[in-house]
Motif scaffolding. Structure first.
Motif, PDB file in Angstrom:
ATOM      1  N   MET A  73       0.667  -1.129   0.292  1.00 14.49           N
ATOM      2  CA  MET A  73       0.365   0.136   0.317  1.00 14.49           C
ATOM      3  C   MET A  73       0.844   1.288   0.243  1.00 14.49           C
ATOM      4  O   MET A  73       1.681   1.229   1.565  1.00 14.49           O
ATOM      5  N   ARG A  74       0.537   2.386  -0.643  1.00 13.47           N
ATOM      6  CA  ARG A  74       1.817   3.111  -0.831  1.00 13.47           C
ATOM      7  C   ARG A  74       0.234   4.780  -0.586  1.00 13.47           C
ATOM      8  O   ARG A  74      -0.594   4.791  -0.765  1.00 13.47           O
ATOM      9  N   GLY A  75       0.786   5.857   0.176  1.00 15.11           N
ATOM     10  CA  GLY A  75       0.325   6.264   0.868  1.00 15.11           C
ATOM     11  C   GLY A  75      -0.394   6.458   1.912  1.00 15.11           C
ATOM     12  O   GLY A  75      -0.261   7.583   2.224  1.00 15.11           O
ATOM     13  N   ALA A  76      -0.835   5.756   2.815  1.00 13.05           N
ATOM     14  CA  ALA A  76      -1.145   5.356   3.764  1.00 13.05           C
ATOM     15  C   ALA A  76      -1.037   4.344   4.563  1.00 13.05           C
ATOM     16  O   ALA A  76      -0.514   2.995   3.763  1.00 13.05           O
ATOM     17  N   THR A  77      -1.237   4.433   5.807  1.00  9.32           N
ATOM     18  CA  THR A  77      -1.640   2.527   6.735  1.00  9.32           C
ATOM     19  C   THR A  77      -2.541   2.160   6.499  1.00  9.32           C
ATOM     20  O   THR A  77      -3.280   2.397   5.924  1.00  9.32           O
ATOM     21  N   ASP A  78      -1.890   0.556   6.121  1.00  7.04           N
ATOM     22  CA  ASP A  78      -3.283  -0.328   6.344  1.00  7.04           C
ATOM     23  C   ASP A  78      -4.004  -0.008   6.851  1.00  7.04           C
ATOM     24  O   ASP A  78      -5.448   0.023   6.950  1.00  7.04           O
ATOM     25  N   ASP A 135      -5.618  -6.493   2.233  1.00  7.81           N
ATOM     26  CA  ASP A 135      -6.371  -7.482   2.017  1.00  7.81           C
ATOM     27  C   ASP A 135      -6.972  -8.926   0.945  1.00  7.81           C
ATOM     28  O   ASP A 135      -7.871  -8.939   1.130  1.00  7.81           O
ATOM     29  N   GLY A 136      -6.232  -8.911  -0.034  1.00  9.29           N
ATOM     30  CA  GLY A 136      -6.990  -9.306  -0.961  1.00  9.29           C
ATOM     31  C   GLY A 136      -8.133  -8.168  -1.318  1.00  9.29           C
ATOM     32  O   GLY A 136      -8.082  -8.185  -2.990  1.00  9.29           O
ATOM     33  N   THR A 137      -7.662  -6.852  -1.384  1.00  9.21           N
ATOM     34  CA  THR A 137      -8.556  -6.406  -2.007  1.00  9.21           C
ATOM     35  C   THR A 137      -7.704  -4.926  -2.544  1.00  9.21           C
ATOM     36  O   THR A 137      -7.516  -4.436  -2.423  1.00  9.21           O
ATOM     37  N   LEU A 138      -8.141  -4.453  -4.142  1.00  7.45           N
ATOM     38  CA  LEU A 138      -7.406  -3.510  -4.705  1.00  7.45           C
ATOM     39  C   LEU A 138      -7.719  -2.409  -4.537  1.00  7.45           C
ATOM     40  O   LEU A 138      -8.805  -2.178  -4.104  1.00  7.45           O
ATOM     41  N   VAL A 139      -7.523  -1.603  -3.952  1.00  5.73           N
ATOM     42  CA  VAL A 139      -8.419  -0.107  -3.471  1.00  5.73           C
ATOM     43  C   VAL A 139      -7.398   1.619  -4.299  1.00  5.73           C
ATOM     44  O   VAL A 139      -5.833   1.257  -4.240  1.00  5.73           O
ATOM     45  N   ARG A 140      -8.165   2.526  -4.563  1.00  2.00           N
ATOM     46  CA  ARG A 140      -7.368   3.496  -5.762  1.00  2.00           C
ATOM     47  C   ARG A 140      -7.985   5.190  -4.543  1.00  2.00           C
ATOM     48  O   ARG A 140      -9.353   4.392  -4.336  1.00  2.00           O
ATOM     49  N   ASP A 141      -7.638   5.463  -3.810  1.00  2.00           N
ATOM     50  CA  ASP A 141      -8.438   7.322  -2.961  1.00  2.00           C
ATOM     51  C   ASP A 141      -9.136   7.507  -4.017  1.00  2.00           C
ATOM     52  O   ASP A 141      -8.649   7.172  -5.006  1.00  2.00           O
TER      53      ASP A 141
END
Length: 360
Positions: free
Chosen positions: A1-6, A30-36
């Motif tokens: 994860m870039r930019g923030a903690t889990d 946790d097996g999920t892709l995320v983008r802010d």
């Protein structure tokens, strides 16, 4: 994860909070892709954007055979892709004095919290980068041809701030060398993308060569605070659909998820990490509460930001107009000149893009 903690991202997912106090994030959790919600960190996946098994992914398109930009505000897990965050639409501030004070507080807190270890500042002499220069102890760099607006403006602003300025002089040789490198790193060959990235890339190269690994930028201020002519002139400007300045502001904010990866990827390729305090969630939150006259007052764009900046800057800097970097540095003009010298005349459709592609 870039930019923030889990943990921060988990909390944002649990609460559906689109602005949880970061400067953006993207990656796998946790097996999920995320983008802010504003796409401040790049994320690319391999193949289709929805359905099927979890795709390969990367922060860089060059690491995938068929990269697709992952949508901002979305998650992707084994069940597919869905939107989990959208920008809030809060009521505007009641008065301009309150707006100015809230903008000032958010901007100053975000800038002052930047760690200056290994940091340099991309400085063009406008209000955005001058806010960084006035509040951060880091060297200032400007890139442009010797006669360019940006070099002249940066020199005068640096003098007013009593700061030393390092000038990265653009040349035709530097442009011809950098263009294919930018195209390779960003996956973009269109003229506008390369023109915008050129001064950033060449600034970052010099910064890295001088031993710095982080570059502070005033990115996001024009989108957030009403810095564009098309926002000022809404609803009469055909480039926006909105019938209010505030509506046009939201339109240009919505372009950030596509724009920011270009800049981030160009800076990474040059060897530095971007630092963008004016894109912090707290700044975004207050910017979304500005009404038409807090964004544009008469012919004064970015009114609230300029008023807030008067606490840190001389009025002559806080209120000055500035050209976009690709024009202020003369990078766009000289790239056009090189294209024409190479036989790609303006009568040709998209002649600069054709020239760029010829260099690859």
């Amino acid at each position: 994860m870039r930019g923030a903690t889990d943990d921060v991202v988990r909390a944002a997912l649990a609460s559906s909070d689109p602005l949880p106090g970061t400067t953006g994030f993207a990656g796998e959790l946790d097996g999920t892709l995320v983008r802010d919600v504003l796409g401040r960190e790049p994320l690319f996946i391999e193949g289709a954007l929805s359905g099927g098994p979890m795709p390969d992914w990367s922060h860089k398109p060059t690491e995938l055979a068929d990269p697709e930009l992952f949508p901002a505000g979305c998650v992707r897990d084994s069940e597919g892709e869905r939107t989990v965050w959208t920008l809030p639409d809060p009521e505007p501030f009641d008065d301009r004095a309150t707006a100015t004070e809230r903008v000032r507080g958010a901007v100053e807190m975000s800038v002052d919290s930047v760690d200056t270890d290994g940091l340099a500042i991309a400085f063009s002499g406008g209000v955005d980068s001058a806010l960084l220069a006035a509040r951060l102890d880091a060297p200032l760099y400007v890139t442009g041809f010797p006669e360019s607006h940006d070099v002249e403006a940066a020199r005068s602003a640096a003098d007013l701030l009593d700061r030393e300025l390092r000038v990265v002089e653009l040349t035709h040789d530097a442009i011809e060398r950098a263009v294919p490198e930018i195209a390779a790193a960003t996956g973009r060959t269109d003229a506008m993308s390369v023109q915008i990235a050129l001064p950033l890339y060449l600034t970052a190269e010099r910064v890295a060569a001088d031993g710095f690994d982080r570059l502070a930028l005033g990115q996001g201020a024009d989108e957030l605070f009403g810095g564009y002519a098309k926002v000022e002139k809404a609803p009469d400007d055909p480039r926006v659909e909105a019938d209010t300045v505030r509506g046009a502001q939201r339109e240009v904010i919505a372009t950030l998820p596509d724009q920011l990866p270009r800049d981030v990827l160009a800076l990474w390729a040059a060897g530095v990490e971007p630092v963008t305090p004016l894109l912090h969630d707290r700044v975004v939150s207050v910017a979304l509460r500005l009404d038409d006259r807090m964004l544009v007052d008469g012919e004064t764009r970015k009114w609230a930001l300029r008023q807030a900046a008067l606490h840190s800057l001389p009025e002559s800097i806080a209120m000055r107009d500035k050209k976009a970097a690709q024009y202020g540095s003369l990078a766009a003009r000289e790239l056009d000149r090189l294209a024409r010298q190479a036989g790609y005349k303006r009568r040709m459709d998209d002649h600069v893009t054709k020239y760029i592609e010829s260099l690859l």
